[in-house]
Design an enzyme around this catalytic site. Structure first.
Site, mmCIF file in Angstrom:
data_model
loop_
_atom_site.group_PDB
_atom_site.id
_atom_site.type_symbol
_atom_site.label_atom_id
_atom_site.label_comp_id
_atom_site.label_asym_id
_atom_site.label_seq_id
_atom_site.Cartn_x
_atom_site.Cartn_y
_atom_site.Cartn_z
ATOM 1 N N CYS A 207 0.818 -1.222 0.000
ATOM 2 C CA CYS A 207 0.000 0.000 0.000
ATOM 3 C C CYS A 207 0.850 1.270 0.000
ATOM 4 O O CYS A 207 1.927 1.304 0.589
ATOM 5 C CB CYS A 207 -0.880 0.053 1.234
ATOM 6 S SG CYS A 207 -1.904 -1.383 1.491
ATOM 7 N N TRP B 78 -2.888 -2.770 -1.383
ATOM 8 C CA TRP B 78 -2.407 -4.121 -1.654
ATOM 9 C C TRP B 78 -3.145 -5.001 -0.650
ATOM 10 O O TRP B 78 -2.907 -4.916 0.556
ATOM 11 C CB TRP B 78 -0.899 -4.176 -1.435
ATOM 12 C CG TRP B 78 -0.246 -5.461 -1.817
ATOM 13 C CD1 TRP B 78 0.146 -5.843 -3.062
ATOM 14 C CD2 TRP B 78 0.135 -6.527 -0.940
ATOM 15 N NE1 TRP B 78 0.738 -7.083 -3.016
ATOM 16 C CE2 TRP B 78 0.742 -7.527 -1.725
ATOM 17 C CE3 TRP B 78 0.008 -6.745 0.433
ATOM 18 C CZ2 TRP B 78 1.231 -8.716 -1.186
ATOM 19 C CZ3 TRP B 78 0.494 -7.927 0.969
ATOM 20 C CH2 TRP B 78 1.097 -8.895 0.151
ATOM 21 N N GLY C 146 -0.761 -1.109 6.357
ATOM 22 C CA GLY C 146 -0.429 -1.938 7.518
ATOM 23 C C GLY C 146 -1.562 -2.897 7.834
ATOM 24 O O GLY C 146 -2.469 -3.108 7.023
ATOM 25 N N GLU D 8 18.322 -17.672 -6.520
ATOM 26 C CA GLU D 8 17.917 -16.355 -7.023
ATOM 27 C C GLU D 8 17.359 -16.456 -8.452
ATOM 28 O O GLU D 8 16.370 -15.800 -8.785
ATOM 29 C CB GLU D 8 19.113 -15.384 -6.956
ATOM 30 C CG GLU D 8 18.911 -14.009 -7.547
ATOM 31 C CD GLU D 8 17.789 -13.180 -6.904
ATOM 32 O OE1 GLU D 8 17.182 -13.626 -5.912
ATOM 33 O OE2 GLU D 8 17.497 -12.107 -7.439
ATOM 34 N N LYS E 169 13.632 -15.260 -9.362
ATOM 35 C CA LYS E 169 13.375 -14.230 -10.382
ATOM 36 C C LYS E 169 12.368 -14.742 -11.401
ATOM 37 O O LYS E 169 11.449 -14.044 -11.775
ATOM 38 C CB LYS E 169 14.664 -13.898 -11.108
ATOM 39 C CG LYS E 169 15.480 -12.704 -10.971
ATOM 40 C CD LYS E 169 15.166 -11.491 -10.247
ATOM 41 C CE LYS E 169 14.455 -11.570 -8.935
ATOM 42 N NZ LYS E 169 15.061 -10.978 -7.799
ATOM 43 N N GLU F 182 8.703 -15.184 -9.891
ATOM 44 C CA GLU F 182 7.941 -14.001 -9.481
ATOM 45 C C GLU F 182 7.494 -13.139 -10.656
ATOM 46 O O GLU F 182 6.457 -12.494 -10.569
ATOM 47 C CB GLU F 182 8.690 -13.180 -8.432
ATOM 48 C CG GLU F 182 9.958 -12.538 -8.898
ATOM 49 C CD GLU F 182 10.704 -11.834 -7.762
ATOM 50 O OE1 GLU F 182 10.085 -11.460 -6.772
ATOM 51 O OE2 GLU F 182 11.919 -11.663 -7.896
ATOM 52 N N HIS G 179 18.591 -36.408 -4.321
ATOM 53 C CA HIS G 179 17.857 -36.765 -3.101
ATOM 54 C C HIS G 179 16.378 -36.417 -3.209
ATOM 55 O O HIS G 179 15.696 -36.325 -2.191
ATOM 56 C CB HIS G 179 18.481 -36.058 -1.887
ATOM 57 C CG HIS G 179 19.913 -36.426 -1.671
ATOM 58 N ND1 HIS G 179 20.296 -37.668 -1.226
ATOM 59 C CD2 HIS G 179 21.051 -35.730 -1.895
ATOM 60 C CE1 HIS G 179 21.622 -37.714 -1.170
ATOM 61 N NE2 HIS G 179 22.098 -36.557 -1.568
ATOM 62 N N LYS H 276 6.688 -4.129 -3.660
ATOM 63 C CA LYS H 276 8.112 -3.806 -3.612
ATOM 64 C C LYS H 276 8.597 -3.693 -2.178
ATOM 65 O O LYS H 276 9.712 -4.078 -1.856
ATOM 66 C CB LYS H 276 8.335 -2.480 -4.355
ATOM 67 C CG LYS H 276 9.792 -2.065 -4.468
ATOM 68 C CD LYS H 276 10.553 -3.004 -5.372
ATOM 69 C CE LYS H 276 12.041 -2.742 -5.393
ATOM 70 N NZ LYS H 276 12.782 -3.926 -5.882
HETATM 71 C C1 F6R Z 1 12.545 -10.478 -5.028
HETATM 72 C C2 F6R Z 1 12.290 -9.382 -4.135
HETATM 73 C C3 F6R Z 1 11.863 -9.675 -2.750
HETATM 74 C C4 F6R Z 1 12.643 -8.796 -1.775
HETATM 75 C C5 F6R Z 1 12.137 -9.015 -0.348
HETATM 76 C C6 F6R Z 1 12.938 -8.227 0.659
HETATM 77 O O1 F6R Z 1 12.894 -10.032 -6.292
HETATM 78 O O2 F6R Z 1 12.427 -8.242 -4.504
HETATM 79 O O3 F6R Z 1 12.030 -11.012 -2.464
HETATM 80 O O4 F6R Z 1 13.998 -9.119 -1.871
HETATM 81 O O5 F6R Z 1 10.794 -8.643 -0.264
HETATM 82 O O6 F6R Z 1 12.864 -6.859 0.415
HETATM 83 P P1 F6R Z 1 13.923 -5.856 1.006
HETATM 84 O O7 F6R Z 1 15.247 -6.169 0.426
HETATM 85 O O8 F6R Z 1 13.417 -4.509 0.620
HETATM 86 O O9 F6R Z 1 13.917 -6.055 2.495
#
Ligand code: F6R
Length: 608
Positions: A2, A74, A101, A481, A485, A488, A504, A603
């Site tokens: 949000c 959100w 929140g 990673e 990527k 997501e 395994h 984000k």
């Molecule tokens: C994946 C991604 C998320 C963040 C996670 C932590 O591409 O962006 O997995 O890495 O939400 O976010 P931060 O680094 O802002 O604590």
């Protein structure tokens, strides 16, 4: 997650609020709304879906007035629909609020309020807050808000307007950031500085349990205990280009391409090349404590947690300090064994992730030295740690983290060097490592030149339903990673594994429909990885290899090879992750996915 914006001044509020919400789009959302005061009445427009839907609704129903607040939602409680979109109002319709929140005790508050006759029309926890303020309202809105905030458990970034107090915006914060911008005879509110920088660079942040009352005559700040506090504005330095696409189709692609620069920026001014030494200003005061740490605990979430795994490999190998890596969400609830001789390092791009912040506070409570590796300057984690290092990656807008990851790994390598050179790393090895680190940006550039090739073969894989990513040693976190990527942003199911773990369990999945991405760079375990590749090949799996430039042999095993330049084993992740970022990006674009704002993701995850 949000986002909140607010405006009080002499200009029409609605266009400013709408522009601000567009700036916050990158945080992830599923509906949006705006409320504007007009002659003592509050008018509201809200819509489900993208901001452009809200914009069209505002074309049909323009909102006039100079005081207003806006929000991108959100969903946490209740599905993303127009009813559940913010703002929410009390039973009289006079108190209008936006909330970031979660109200954790909403069920008990709901019951209490229903018993008192309140009727709820949405499924949200936020509506409860509006009714709670109504319940406590006795001709003093500020007092009612403070009273309500004392009753709620959970987190809030709150903005309230009301016909009871038509010239004011009330904002409050616990756990969800609120920044206030101060212009000439005008004030701005937002969840982060991006909506403000068009108008003012003078800002201040609210801390937890603080509120601000914004009026045309100025801003009063106090705690929710009604104790006045003085806030000094600080000047934000922020280039507007940082939040533009700059000719790229998506922010994610722009950010992938920025990495030669952002990796260099993470190192700038921090390396003494001739001595093979690293100086980190932010850690200077606590350097001794860090070097003598009994144990280092990294805590983080998502991609930042994966960077922490690389930190573990680096620090244990070169500094010989035991390291643990903990999901922040687990750390905070499992009573970890931490004491004053330990160092807890929180890694976070946003510096606002609720779980990471809570884990950090838990580490602090247990007496550990707390450090932050953070991108967002002035963010809560940056402010609450004892010391820290900024990664200086610049604003990251694509929801999927790319440049922040490589900058985090770069800073972890710098911290490793700083500690190791104070301990037992020779100056030869120190020099070799810093020299190689300084070459990483140009090597990343070489990989980026292969973008067209990666895009072409991504086309063959765009309709897959599953992917496996396998790597060993420093490339194991990279496999995680790569899988994260892909899943997501393209919504393809993908798993990352330590390559040898495949036999395994995951080997049962291998058949001709399973593409497997191997991180197979030349290092001490290269031959072992080749054996793992053979195991997949024998079962008909299709193989994509990330290999070291010059490795011809790998071609006999792989359907596709992406070559990366050679580097030191410990620095490999900085290179091997780049083709995986590009692969995910192209597959997602070809599948028609919204790469910068993938569904359901946010984000900055400011709720638990
Ligand atoms: C994946 C991604 C998320 C963040 C996670 C932590 O591409 O962006 O997995 O890495 O939400 O976010 P931060 O680094 O802002 O604590």
């Amino acid at each position: 997650m949000c986002g909140i914006v607010g405006y009080l001044g002499k200009q029409e509020a609605a266009p400013i609020l709408l522009g601000g919400l567009k700036r916050l789009e990158y945080r992830g959302y599923d509906s949006a709304g705006i409320a504007v005061m007009n002659g003592g009445d509050v008018n509201v427009v809200k819509e489900v879906g993208k901001i452009r839907n809200l914009e069209s609704a505002l074309d049909t129903t323009p909102l006039k007035g100079f005081i207003g607040i806006g929000h991108t939602r959100w969903a946490t409680h209740g599905e993303p629909n127009k009813t559940n979109a913010h703002p929410h109002v009390d039973g009289t319709g006079n108190i209008v609020l936006f909330h970031n929140g979660i109200i954790e005790n909403y069920a008990s508050l709901n019951k209490m309020l229903q018993e008192k006759g309140h009727v709820f029309i949405t499924e949200t926890d936020t509506e409860i807050l509006a009714h709670l303020i109504e319940e406590f309202y006795e001709k003093d809105l500020e007092k009612a808000i403070r009273h309500a905030l004392h009753e709620v458990d959970g987190t809030y970034g709150l903005a309230v307007i009301s016909k009871y107090d038509p010239n004011k915006i009330y904002v409050a914060r616990k756990g969800s950031p609120i920044v206030i911008g101060v212009g000439k005879d005008e004030y701005f509110v937002a969840s982060d500085v991006t909506p403000l920088v068009n108008y003012t660079r003078d800002v201040f942040y609210l801390e937890d349990y603080e509120m601000a009352i914004i009026t045309p005559k100025g801003v009063t700040t106090k705690t929710i205990e009604n104790k006045k506090i003085e806030k000094k504005t600080e000047r934000v330095t922020f280039e507007l280009e940082a939040i533009e696409k700059g000719g790229f189709d998506h922010f994610m692609l722009k950010e992938i391409y920025q990495q030669p620069d952002t990796i260099m920026d993470a190192m700038r001014g921090r390396i003494l090349k001739d001595e093979g030494i690293v100086k980190l200003g932010g850690l200077e005061k606590i350097e001794d404590r860090l070097v003598k740490a009994n144990k280092i605990v990294f805590t983080a979430s998502g991609t930042s947690w994966i960077a922490a795994l690389i930190g573990e490999y680096l620090i244990e190998e070169f500094c010989r300090i035991p390291v643990e890596v903990e999901y922040a969400s687990e750390f905070r609830y499992r009573n970890p064994i931490i004491d004053e001789d330990d160092v807890v390092i929180a890694i976070s791009q946003s510096g606002e992730t609720a779980d990471t912040l809570a884990a950090l506070r838990e580490g602090k409570r247990k007496g550990a030295l707390t450090l932050g590796i953070v991108n967002s300057v002035g963010s809560t984690i940056a402010r609450e740690t004892d010391a820290g290092v900024y990664i200086h990656a610049g604003h990251e807008i694509g929801v999927a983290s790319t440049k922040a990851f490589t900058s985090q790994v770069t800073v972890l390598a710098l911290i490793t060097l700083m500690i190791a050179r104070r301990k037992n790393m020779s100056s030869e090895l120190g020099k070799a490592m810093v020299n190689e680190l300084l070459k990483i940006p140009e090597k990343v550039q070489i990989i980026l030149h292969q973008n067209d090739y990666i895009r072409d073969f991504a086309r063959r894989y765009k309709d897959e339903r599953n992917f496996l990513y396998l790597g060993r040693g420093y490339n194991f976190p990279v496999a995680l990673e790569g899988a994260l990527k892909l899943k997501e942003i393209s919504y393809i199911h993908a798993e990352g594994y330590a390559a040898a773990e495949m036999k395994h369990g995951p080997i049962a999945l291998i058949d001709k429909d399973m593409p497997v991405v191997f991180l197979a760079t030349k290092d001490v375990i290269y031959d072992k990885v080749i054996s793992n590749i053979e195991e997949v090949k024998a079962r008909g799996g299709r193989i994509i290899c990330i290999a070291t430039q010059g490795d011809e042999k790998i071609q006999q095993y792989a359907d596709h090879v992406i070559y990366i330049p050679d580097t030191l084993r410990a620095l490999t992740p900085l290179l091997s992750v780049i083709p995986l970022q590009l692969l995910s990006y192209h597959v997602a674009v070809m599948r028609g996915c919204d790469v910068d704002m993938p569904r359901n993701l946010a984000k900055s995850v400011t709720v638990e």
